[in-house]
Design a protein around this motif. Structure first.
Motif, PDB file in Angstrom:
ATOM      1  N   GLU A 113       8.782  -7.046  -7.564  1.00 50.96           N
ATOM      2  CA  GLU A 113       8.516  -5.852  -8.388  1.00 50.96           C
ATOM      3  C   GLU A 113       8.016  -6.229  -9.788  1.00 50.96           C
ATOM      4  OE1 GLU A 113      11.100  -2.202  -6.890  1.00 50.96           O
ATOM      5  OE2 GLU A 113      12.383  -3.752  -7.766  1.00 50.96           O
ATOM      6  N   HIS A 134       9.549   1.460 -15.606  1.00 50.52           N
ATOM      7  CA  HIS A 134       8.927   0.150 -15.765  1.00 50.52           C
ATOM      8  C   HIS A 134       9.349  -0.418 -17.115  1.00 50.52           C
ATOM      9  CE1 HIS A 134       6.285   2.608 -18.236  1.00 50.52           C
ATOM     10  NE2 HIS A 134       5.752   1.504 -18.731  1.00 50.52           N
ATOM     11  N   VAL A 138       1.980   0.050  -0.548  1.00 56.19           N
ATOM     12  CA  VAL A 138       1.527   0.489  -1.870  1.00 56.19           C
ATOM     13  C   VAL A 138       0.008   0.464  -1.977  1.00 56.19           C
ATOM     14  CG1 VAL A 138       1.732  -1.811  -2.947  1.00 56.19           C
ATOM     15  CG2 VAL A 138       1.947   0.258  -4.353  1.00 56.19           C
ATOM     16  N   LEU A 182       0.539  -5.643  -5.419  1.00 51.56           N
ATOM     17  CA  LEU A 182       1.162  -4.462  -6.012  1.00 51.56           C
ATOM     18  C   LEU A 182       0.539  -4.157  -7.369  1.00 51.56           C
ATOM     19  CD1 LEU A 182       4.934  -3.576  -6.000  1.00 51.56           C
ATOM     20  CD2 LEU A 182       3.619  -3.401  -8.107  1.00 51.56           C
ATOM     21  N   SER A 227       9.149  -0.214  -7.658  1.00 52.60           N
ATOM     22  CA  SER A 227       8.074  -0.075  -6.673  1.00 52.60           C
ATOM     23  C   SER A 227       8.254   1.171  -5.812  1.00 52.60           C
ATOM     24  CB  SER A 227       7.997  -1.327  -5.795  1.00 52.60           C
ATOM     25  OG  SER A 227       9.201  -1.522  -5.077  1.00 52.60           O
ATOM     26  N   SER A 231       5.718  -4.144   0.505  1.00 56.17           N
ATOM     27  CA  SER A 231       5.718  -3.353  -0.721  1.00 56.17           C
ATOM     28  C   SER A 231       7.104  -3.107  -1.288  1.00 56.17           C
ATOM     29  CB  SER A 231       5.042  -1.998  -0.473  1.00 56.17           C
ATOM     30  OG  SER A 231       3.685  -2.177  -0.112  1.00 56.17           O
ATOM     31  N   SER A 232       8.134  -3.169  -0.461  1.00 52.12           N
ATOM     32  CA  SER A 232       9.491  -2.941  -0.946  1.00 52.12           C
ATOM     33  C   SER A 232      10.342  -4.196  -0.885  1.00 52.12           C
ATOM     34  CB  SER A 232      10.159  -1.833  -0.128  1.00 52.12           C
ATOM     35  OG  SER A 232      10.230  -2.180   1.237  1.00 52.12           O
TER      36      SER A 232
END
Length: 423
Positions: A90, A126, A55, A407, A191, A85-86
């Motif tokens: 999150e 989000h 990210v 992130l 994310s 990032s994954s």
């Protein structure tokens, strides 16, 4: 010694192989533009080479591509964002745990606002859930009081005390014997949707994505290393084919591989060691107890993280984690089920009605750290983000120790990288 091969046919073939059909072109190039603040060789393949497609790398790459010149994003895996990032919580963090002068604070606070704006503009899933930090004893209350004073007096981030009646009304399943401090600007994000949005912005700006492209060697060129550009040896991780590209500037945003990239360039006495803090996550499919707010224990000294907390995904599913398990390899990604009993003990401190039989192993992630068992927030042993043009080199922006809140900070990190290159 690497030999430069500008406009290498092998690189073009590798790019054609790894770029998928839905990309605009297998080998996208924008018109070259030289910036007087950063004089470089006229013969480079790319203006910018960003190493690492997580990210943060995606955020940097799209920012540089939109600025001008040509940008290539080199990712060793077959897809972007498959590592840290994954494999995280999150969470959109508020930036309340770190010292006022730390990069983590200075980048997280504006990064959070930038991220919320990006989500609203591009319909990235989000939710502003808010976060409760809960205290069960006097020592933990003191930690919450320090956070409250810090947020109110130094960094101007909203926090509020939650009274007992409100706790009982809003989250009756949550235990907080001594107090609750709420961070109302904390939230959660999809994310993967974020990374696909950043990738789309990068492509729209004419960027070149090179998947399955592992950087194996880097050589600076010029009297001052890097002043005349950089030569990168790239290996296709599927075919094994090797090629060489040149770039005016390089950005090391390789995450778990960032120290390896760093060590390719610097002399032996400047090499660093990476430490891997594994975090195991457990999901909770049961319908009871139901919680709608993120719940974190008060931070404690000596922990490698912020405690085993309760987070939510965009579907409202509860998950617990991460814990801290120091491992020797960044590839150790199997959930360690032997940690389940410890997770249950930690969670039951603030969620006593948890049905422990319903907890299931979910996933694990690795935080890249430059120190082992250091302070999480501040004080002795705290290790901040490293984002700098490396001393003694030109055109190399080095990013190390980019863990939480990386992130949340990705857009403000990209702004800082651009400033370092061009201001």
């Amino acid at each position: 010694m690497l030999t430069a091969h500008p406009h290498s046919h092998r690189l073009k073939a590798a790019l054609a192989q790894v770029c998928k059909a839905d990309f605009k072109s297998p080998y996208q190039r924008t018109s070259r533009r030289l910036f007087s603040s950063t004089p470089r060789s006229l013969s480079s393949d790319f203006t910018h080479a960003v190493i690492g497609g997580g990210v943060v790398g995606l955020a940097i790459a799209q920012s540089l591509a939109r600025r001008g010149g040509s940008t290539v994003l080199l990712e060793r895996h077959s897809a972007v964002g498959t590592e840290t990032s994954s494999r995280n919580s999150e969470v959109i963090h508020a930036g309340i745990y770190y010292g006022a002068d730390s990069l983590k604070t200075k980048l997280c606070i504006p990064g959070k606002d930038q991220l919320y704006r990006l989500c609203e503009k591009h319909d990235i899933p989000h939710r502003r859930t808010g976060k409760w930090i809960v205290a069960q004893n006097d020592t933990q209350v003191e930690a919450l009081e320090r956070i409250y004073r810090f947020c109110s007096d130094e960094i101007n981030v909203p926090v509020r005390w939650v009274g007992r009646e409100e706790v009982a009304r809003r989250e009756p399943a949550v235990r907080a014997e001594k107090g609750v401090l709420e961070s109302p600007t904390t939230g959660i994000i999809d994310s993967h949707a974020l990374m696909m949005t950043l990738l789309g912005m990068f492509e729209d700006a004419g960027g070149t994505l090179a998947l399955t492209s592992a950087v194996g060697a880097i050589q600076p060129v010029g009297r001052v290393p890097g002043s005349q550009g950089w030569v990168l040896g790239v290996r296709d991780t599927v075919s094994g084919e090797e090629s060489t590209i040149t770039a005016d500037t390089i950005i090391n945003s390789a995450g778990l591989g960032a120290v390896d990239v760093h060590n390719m360039i610097v002399p032996n006495d400047r090499r660093k060691q990476m430490f891997y803090a594994k975090g195991n996550y457990f999901s909770y499919p049961a319908s009871s107890p139901k919680v709608n707010t993120l719940v974190y224990p008060a931070p404690e000294p000596g922990h490698g993280g912020l405690g085993t907390h309760l987070t939510l995904d965009m579907a409202g599913r509860i998950k617990f984690g991460p814990d801290v398990e120091w491992v020797d390899s960044p590839d150790d990604l199997a959930v360690n089920t032997s940690r389940l009993s410890e997770t249950i003990d930690e969670v039951k401190k603030y969620l006593p009605s948890l049905d422990e039989t319903q907890l299931q192993p979910d996933y694990a992630g690795i935080r890249p750290k430059l120190a082992k068992a250091g302070a999480v927030a501040h004080g002795k042993g705290f290790v901040d983000f490293t984002i700098r043009e490396e001393e003694g080199y030109k055109g190399w922006i080095n990013l190390l120790n980019i863990e939480s809140p990386g992130l949340t900070s990705c857009l403000s990190i990209s702004d800082k990288v651009t400033r370092l290159l061009y201001n």
